[in-house]
Write an enzyme that holds these catalytic residues in place. Structure first.
Site, PDB file in Angstrom:
ATOM      1  N   GLY A  35       0.818  -1.212   0.000  1.00 16.69           N
ATOM      2  CA  GLY A  35       0.000   0.000   0.000  1.00 16.69           C
ATOM      3  C   GLY A  35       0.847   1.255   0.000  1.00 16.69           C
ATOM      4  O   GLY A  35       2.017   1.216  -0.374  1.00 16.69           O
ATOM      5  N   HIS A  41       4.427   2.184  -7.948  1.00 21.92           N
ATOM      6  CA  HIS A  41       3.496   1.044  -7.913  1.00 21.92           C
ATOM      7  C   HIS A  41       2.597   1.053  -9.146  1.00 21.92           C
ATOM      8  O   HIS A  41       2.305  -0.003  -9.716  1.00 21.92           O
ATOM      9  CB  HIS A  41       2.595   1.117  -6.671  1.00 21.92           C
ATOM     10  CG  HIS A  41       3.324   0.961  -5.369  1.00 21.92           C
ATOM     11  ND1 HIS A  41       3.497   2.005  -4.493  1.00 21.92           N
ATOM     12  CD2 HIS A  41       3.897  -0.120  -4.782  1.00 21.92           C
ATOM     13  CE1 HIS A  41       4.148   1.586  -3.426  1.00 21.92           C
ATOM     14  NE2 HIS A  41       4.404   0.303  -3.576  1.00 21.92           N
TER      15      HIS A  41
END
Ligand code: PAF
Length: 283
Positions: A35, A41
Site C-alpha cells: 500500500g 506502484h
C-alpha cells in the site's frame, strides 16, 4: 471518476475468484504491494496490465518482514487513497487481507539462502524470510500467471526469482524499472517520512550511483564503493551499506568484467532508503 476496484479480504474468496478467471482462459497478472501507493506502484500495475488480461493488486503491510525496532506500526496505511489511485488503472480486484487472515496458526517459513545474506539481509535479519513467506502465500492464493516486482528492491526481486525457480512455482516473475522523481530520487512509500532538508539531500544517492557507473571504467569495485560512500556522506546521508556484487548471484566481485550491481542503503535521519545501479548490464 472511475468506480473503486472491488476489495477481497478473504483468502478463500480470493482463490475462488482467481480460479473462476483462470477457468475462462484469462491470464492473471499480479502486483503485490504494502500500500501507500505512488507512481512506482502504478507503473508496476501498468506493466502487469500490458502483459496479462486482468490484474490483481494486493495491499498487505506484512508484519513478518519488519524487525522489532522497525517501522511496522508507523508504516503508512492509506487504503482509501490507494483504491482511488487504482481506480484509474485497469485493476480487476484488490486483495487486502488482515494479518490474522494471512498468518493464523502459521508454523512455516520460507528461507532462501545465499543471495539473502549480504546487503539488506545482513542489516535486516529475518527480513527476506518474511518477504519470501508472504510472497509464496500470496502466489498460492492469487495463483497469477505472472507477478511484477520493482527493480529498486533488487535483492528482493533476485530472491523471489530464486524461490520461484527452486520451488517450481508456476509463475513468471517480471522485473520493472525503478520510477524516479524528476531529481532522480527513487520513488518509495518511505519518502513521505523525509523532512524538507532530508528530501533535498536524498537525490545524492542517484547522483552518486551515476558517478559510480562512470568510475567503474577505471577503478576497482572497492575503490568505486569507497568513492560512492564518500559522495553520499558529503551529501548528508548515513550509508548503511554500499556494495558491488555479481548482478546475478549477489556474490563478491573483484572487477567489472561481468554485470555488477552496486546496491546501497542510506539513512537520512531515521528514514532508510535503498537504490541500486547495474554496471555493465547486458542489454
Ligand atoms: O516490496 C514490497 O512492497 C513487499 O516487500 C512485498 C513484495 C509486497 C511483500 O510484502
Amino acid at each position: 471518476m472511475n468506480p473503486l476496484p472491488p476489495v477481497i479480504t478473504s483468502k478463500k474468496e480470493m482463490a475462488t475468484w482467481s480460479e473462476s478467471k483462470r477457468s475462462l482462459g484469462l491470464t492473471v497478472g499480479f502486483v503485490p504491494t504494502m500500500g501507500a501507493l505512488h507512481q512506482g506502484h502504478l507503473a508496476l500495475v501498468e506493466l502487469a496490465a500490458r502483459k496479462s488480461d486482468i490484474v490483481v493488486v494486493s495491499i498487505f503491510v506484512n508484519p513478518a518482514q519488519f524487525g522489532p525496532s522497525e517501522d511496522y506500526e508507523s508504516y503508512p496505511r492509506t487504503l482509501t487513497t490507494d483504491l482511488e489511485a487504482l481506480a484509474s488503472h485497469s485493476v480487476a480486484v484488490v486483495f487486502a487481507p488482515n494479518a490474522a487472515e494471512m498468518y493464523e496458526d502459521r508454523l512455516t517459513t520460507i528461507h532462501v539462502s545465499g543471495i539473502t545474506e549480504p546487503l539488506c539481509g545482513a542489516s535486516r535479519p529475518g527480513h527476506f524470510d518474511g518477504v519470501t513467506t508472504v510472497v509464496a502465500k500470496l502466489l498460492n492464493i492469487v495463483r497469477p500467471h505472472l507477478a511484477v516486482f520493482g527493480e529498486k528492491d533488487y535483492q528482493q526481486l533476485a530472491t523471489v526469482r530464486k524461490m520461484v525457480k527452486d520451488l517450481d512455482m508456476d509463475c513468471l516473475i517480471v522485473g520493472a524499472p525503478t520510477v524516479r522523481e524528476p531529481d532522480g530520487l527513487a520513488m518509495s512509500s518511505r519518502n513521505t517520512y523525509l523532512s524538507p532538508l532530508e528530501r533535498a539531500q536524498a537525490p545524492v544517492i542517484r547522483r552518486a550511483l551515476l558517478q559510480a557507473q562512470e568510475l567503474a571504467g577505471t577503478n576497482t569495485p572497492e575503490q568505486v564503493e569507497r568513492m560512492t560512500r564518500e559522495t553520499i556522506t558529503r551529501g548528508g546521508g548515513r550509508v548503511d551499506y554500499c556494495s558491488c556484487l555479481n548482478a546475478l548471484t549477489l556474490s563478491a566481485v573483484t572487477d567489472f568484467s561481468s554485470p555488477v550491481v552496486l546496491a546501497t542503503t542510506v539513512f537520512f535521519g531515521k528514514t532508510r532508503l535503498i537504490d541500486n545501479i547495474v554496471i555493465n548490464e547486458k542489454t
